[in-house]
Design a protein around this motif. Structure first.
Motif, short mmCIF file in Angstrom:
data_model
loop_
_atom_site.label_atom_id
_atom_site.label_comp_id
_atom_site.label_asym_id
_atom_site.label_seq_id
_atom_site.Cartn_x
_atom_site.Cartn_y
_atom_site.Cartn_z
N GLN A 84 0.82 -1.21 0.00
CA GLN A 84 0.00 0.00 0.00
C GLN A 84 0.86 1.27 0.00
OE1 GLN A 84 -3.11 0.05 -0.99
NE2 GLN A 84 -4.25 0.48 0.88
N ILE A 85 1.85 1.31 0.91
CA ILE A 85 2.64 2.54 1.03
C ILE A 85 3.54 2.72 -0.19
CG2 ILE A 85 4.67 1.66 2.26
CD1 ILE A 85 4.42 4.07 4.12
N ALA A 86 3.90 1.63 -0.85
CA ALA A 86 4.70 1.76 -2.07
C ALA A 86 3.91 2.43 -3.19
CB ALA A 86 5.18 0.38 -2.52
N ARG A 87 2.59 2.32 -3.13
CA ARG A 87 1.75 2.88 -4.19
C ARG A 87 1.08 4.19 -3.78
NH1 ARG A 87 1.29 -1.39 -7.80
NH2 ARG A 87 1.49 -3.48 -6.92
N VAL A 88 1.44 4.75 -2.61
CA VAL A 88 0.75 5.93 -2.08
C VAL A 88 0.84 7.10 -3.04
CG1 VAL A 88 2.76 6.77 -0.78
CG2 VAL A 88 0.46 7.35 -0.01
N ARG A 89 -0.27 7.85 -3.16
CA ARG A 89 -0.32 8.99 -4.07
C ARG A 89 -0.75 10.28 -3.38
NH1 ARG A 89 2.61 6.44 -6.18
NH2 ARG A 89 2.66 5.54 -8.27
N SER A 90 -1.29 10.19 -2.16
CA SER A 90 -1.65 11.38 -1.39
C SER A 90 -1.12 11.23 0.02
CB SER A 90 -3.18 11.55 -1.34
OG SER A 90 -3.73 11.68 -2.61
N ALA A 91 -0.76 12.37 0.63
CA ALA A 91 -0.23 12.35 1.99
C ALA A 91 -0.88 13.48 2.78
CB ALA A 91 1.28 12.49 2.00
N ALA A 92 -1.33 13.15 3.98
CA ALA A 92 -1.89 14.14 4.89
C ALA A 92 -1.09 14.12 6.18
CB ALA A 92 -3.37 13.83 5.18
N PHE A 93 -0.87 15.30 6.76
CA PHE A 93 -0.07 15.42 7.98
C PHE A 93 -0.87 16.16 9.05
CE2 PHE A 93 3.12 14.87 4.73
CZ PHE A 93 4.14 14.14 5.34
N ASP A 94 -0.76 15.65 10.27
CA ASP A 94 -1.18 16.43 11.43
C ASP A 94 -0.10 17.49 11.65
OD1 ASP A 94 -2.64 17.11 13.79
OD2 ASP A 94 -1.10 16.06 14.94
N LYS A 95 -0.41 18.50 12.46
CA LYS A 95 0.58 19.56 12.70
C LYS A 95 1.38 19.31 13.97
CE LYS A 95 -0.38 23.51 14.58
NZ LYS A 95 0.64 23.59 15.65
N THR A 96 0.70 19.43 15.12
CA THR A 96 1.41 19.40 16.39
C THR A 96 1.99 18.02 16.69
OG1 THR A 96 -0.12 21.08 17.22
CG2 THR A 96 1.21 19.92 18.85
N GLY A 97 3.29 17.99 16.90
CA GLY A 97 3.97 16.73 17.20
C GLY A 97 4.34 15.93 15.98
N THR A 98 3.88 16.37 14.81
CA THR A 98 4.20 15.68 13.57
C THR A 98 5.07 16.57 12.68
OG1 THR A 98 2.10 14.49 13.69
CG2 THR A 98 3.23 14.49 11.58
N LEU A 99 4.51 17.68 12.22
CA LEU A 99 5.32 18.65 11.49
C LEU A 99 6.11 19.54 12.43
CD1 LEU A 99 2.71 19.66 8.77
CD2 LEU A 99 4.76 18.27 8.43
N THR A 100 5.63 19.65 13.68
CA THR A 100 6.35 20.44 14.68
C THR A 100 6.99 19.51 15.71
OG1 THR A 100 4.42 20.69 16.11
CG2 THR A 100 4.71 22.32 14.37
N GLN A 101 7.78 20.10 16.61
CA GLN A 101 8.52 19.30 17.58
C GLN A 101 7.59 18.60 18.58
OE1 GLN A 101 11.68 18.79 17.39
NE2 GLN A 101 12.78 20.59 16.70
N GLY A 102 6.40 19.18 18.79
CA GLY A 102 5.47 18.58 19.73
C GLY A 102 5.80 18.87 21.18
N ARG A 103 6.62 19.90 21.41
CA ARG A 103 6.97 20.28 22.78
C ARG A 103 6.88 21.80 22.92
NH1 ARG A 103 9.45 17.78 27.11
NH2 ARG A 103 10.64 19.11 28.50
N PRO A 104 5.67 22.35 22.85
CA PRO A 104 5.52 23.81 22.92
C PRO A 104 5.86 24.36 24.30
CG PRO A 104 3.38 22.74 22.95
CD PRO A 104 4.39 21.67 22.68
N GLU A 105 6.43 25.55 24.31
CA GLU A 105 6.79 26.23 25.56
C GLU A 105 6.00 27.53 25.67
OE1 GLU A 105 8.78 24.89 27.69
OE2 GLU A 105 9.66 23.27 26.49
N VAL A 106 5.59 27.87 26.90
CA VAL A 106 4.89 29.13 27.13
C VAL A 106 5.89 30.28 26.98
CG1 VAL A 106 3.64 30.54 28.81
CG2 VAL A 106 3.17 28.08 28.65
N ILE A 107 5.60 31.20 26.06
CA ILE A 107 6.51 32.32 25.84
C ILE A 107 5.88 33.66 26.24
CG2 ILE A 107 7.74 31.12 23.98
CD1 ILE A 107 6.12 32.83 21.99
N ASP A 108 4.57 33.65 26.48
CA ASP A 108 3.93 34.90 26.86
C ASP A 108 2.61 34.59 27.57
OD1 ASP A 108 3.44 37.57 27.15
OD2 ASP A 108 2.76 37.90 25.08
N ILE A 109 2.31 35.40 28.60
CA ILE A 109 1.05 35.27 29.34
C ILE A 109 0.34 36.62 29.24
CG2 ILE A 109 -0.05 34.76 31.56
CD1 ILE A 109 2.46 33.20 32.32
#
Length: 613
Positions: free
Chosen positions: A303-328
């Motif tokens: 299946q993955i050898a024939r894949v033609r479309s790809a979808a990504f989650d954002k947080t923890g997938t495209l990003t590091q997944g370890r957000p830090e508080v920078i402002d309150i």
């Protein structure tokens, strides 16, 4: 011979019968030898036919018919020695497949063989005069047990380090080649190999819930699953069978000699098709495991050898997944520490990745979390908690605005996310967090786009502004944001072209991973639910492993198909030559063994070949 008889009884018995028939032939009793061979091969034909009929009843028409016709034909024309060789070849195919299979899946087997089975539990660990060590099965370890891990031993369960420092080899888990240093209080994953000093750890999870055992479970599922190799070979079964019978019948018709029919068919036995493809797929599974990518069976590879479309989650997938508080940013009437303390107290009951960053921020400021009398999490939206009699809501702006009409959206910069707060129906403020994009994300998206992935999209529950900013940085132009899990599932099912691959991380991604053609879970941080729902689990904390998964799968499928075509091509050439009558049936049967060997050796190429990142 005894061990051979036990492991491969058909091979051993066939060899004994073969030697006996040759002996009878040598002493001039050919008729006796013919009857012995005929009776034995006839029994083998009956057994093969029984298996084939049951397969046909189940709707599976395979390649056994060619071998069956070849055995019947050789007996019919008196080539009983050739018929014995065909039986030996078919039975020997099992041994060849077993040998090549063990070679191909050695990295999968290595993971299973290394699975820890015993834990050293320290009884009375707090006793300064020395604790007593008791060896117990790893499945009997309970959360809170103090364990002794001796030098070079495998950590049996996930735990926290009690000794001051330690060094652990996590290469089998994450692919990290260098040992990692741990300090007291930090997490130590099961499956890690302790360094040269004994260490004490406190069990934080049971064996079944620990990282390594989950990996072992995934490997067992991959090893035991029936890959599509039978279906892959069967796609060629009917045309190959038809061509072989036509060539054999033509040779008989032209020569007028029925022996010619048997001489052609002995070169059409289907071992290359039945053996080479499974070996290639096992090799692909093994190679992927070595790269820190667990695929749940050969069907996933195809299946993955024939894949033609790809979808990504954002947080923890495209990003590091370890957000830090920078402002309150508290609203009027609230203080910064106050809303951070309330938010962190409420977020104790949330599994969202932002919750961990908020809790860490409160801890770094020395803010003690308050007692919560009631709490509930609204999936992907936020958390509602009762703290000191006050109703605290933390979550997305739309969710908070429904309960606090005065909620206003915060101005965010690229890469920032926000958790909105309300207390007793009043907008209390915003916590701004930053989650950096993974450094490899843009290269991964670029590689997929230039390697026949026609559509790439982001599906996320995060706010649109943040999602679009991340998409811009990694090269994804199609962004669907502020999605609930059912909406993600619907979009994944509608995404074209197919097959489509979804890459995600975390509990909230489990439904969409399960609904996709290929679900890929970033499992390095222990996303158990996502890993259970996914078809592929990445053990290395790097999105680049998605490229490895696609590249290995494509290489494996290419090798499997090429091995099949090598077997078909060699068999066709030899059958055409045999139509002239220059290849006797016995020679043809022996020659076919070399065709088997050539295709199997080629199939083992799935174990190697450069990864293209």
């Amino acid at each position: 011979m005894i061990s051979l008889l036990r492991r491969y009884p058909v091979i051993a018995i066939t060899i004994i019968v073969f030697i006996g028939v040759l002996a009878l032939h040598a002493v001039g009793t050919q008729n006796a030898g013919r009857w012995v061979a005929t009776i034995y091969v006839g029994g083998f034909i009956a057994w093969t036919m029984n298996v084939m009929i049951r397969d046909v009843i189940r709707g599976h028409v395979g390649l056994d018919i060619l071998a069956l016709v070849a055995m019947i034909a050789t007996l019919a024309v008196g080539e009983y020695i050739a018929s014995l060789i065909i039986v030996l070849m078919l039975a020997g195919g099992e041994a060849l497949e077993d040998f090549a299979g063990r070679r191909a899946k050695r990295d999968l087997s290595a993971l299973l063989d290394r699975s820890p089975r015993v834990a050293h539990v320290l009884l009375h660990a707090e006793d300064p005069n020395g604790a007593e060590v008791e060896d117990v099965p790893v499945d009997d370890v309970v959360v809170g047990d103090v364990l002794l891990v001796r030098p070079s031993e495998i950590v049996p369960v996930d735990g926290s380090l009690l000794t001051d420092t330690g060094s652990f080899d996590q290469s089998s888990l994450t692919g990290e080649s260098m040992p990692v240093a741990r300090e007291a209080g930090q997490e130590v994953l099961s499956g890690s190999i302790n360094g040269n000093r004994a260490a004490r750890i406190r069990a934080e999870r049971s064996s079944a819930d620990s990282q390594y055992q989950q990996i072992v479970a995934l490997v067992r599922a991959a090893e035991d699953s029936r890959s599509p190799v039978v279906r892959l070979a069967d796609r060629f079964a009917i045309p190959f069978t038809a061509v072989a019978l036509i060539l054999a019948g033509t040779a008989w018709a032209i020569s007028g000699d029925s022996t010619r029919f048997a001489e052609v068919l002995v070169l059409a036995t289907p071992c290359p098709l039945l053996i080479a493809a499974p070996v290639a797929f096992l090799g692909g599974l093994s190679r992927a495991a070595k790269a820190g990518v667990i695929m749940k069976g050969g069907a996933v590879i195809e299946q993955i050898a024939r894949v033609r479309s790809a979808a990504f989650d954002k947080t923890g997938t495209l990003t590091q997944g370890r957000p830090e508080v920078i402002d309150i940013r508290p609203s009027e009437g609230f203080g910064a520490d106050e809303i951070l303390q309330l938010a962190a107290s409420a977020e104790q009951y949330s599994s969202h990745v932002l919750a961990d960053g908020i809790r860490r921020a409160a801890e770094s400021r020395g803010l003690l979390l308050r007692a919560v009398t009631d709490a509930r999490e609204e999936a992907t939206n936020g958390v509602v908690a009762t703290i000191d009699g006050r109703t605290v809501v933390v979550g997305k702006p739309a969710f908070v605005a429904d309960l606090a009409p005065g909620t206003t959206r915060a101005l965010l910069h690229v890469g920032e996310a926000a958790a909105y707060m309300a207390v007793d129906g009043r907008f209390a403020g915003v916590l701004v967090l930053a989650d950096d994009v993974r450094p490899e994300a843009a290269d991964v998206v670029s590689w997929l786009r230039t390697h026949d992935i026609d559509r790439i999209i982001m599906l996320t529950g995060d706010v649109r502004s943040t999602a679009e900013a991340v998409g811009q940085r990694v090269g994804i132009t199609q962004v669907r944001a502020e999605l609930l899990p059912p909406e993600k599932v619907r979009l994944a099912r509608e995404l074209e072209p197919r097959p489509m691959m979804m890459v995600g991380d975390g509990v909230n991604d489990a439904p969409v991973l399960a609904a996709s053609d290929i679900g890929v879970a970033m499992g390095a941080k222990g996303a158990t639910a996502a890993g259970d729902a996914a078809d592929v689990v990445i053990l290395v904390d790097s999105l680049a492993s998605v490229v490895d998964a696609v590249a290995i799968s494509r290489h494996t499928l290419r090798v499997a198909l090429t091995a099949i075509w090598i077997g078909i091509a060699l068999s066709l050439v030899l059958m055409i030559v045999a139509m002239t009558g220059i290849i006797p049936a016995v020679v043809g049967a022996v020659t076919q063994e070399f065709v088997d060997l050539a295709t199997i050796l080629y199939a083992l190429r799935a174990l190697r070949g450069p990864l293209k990142r």
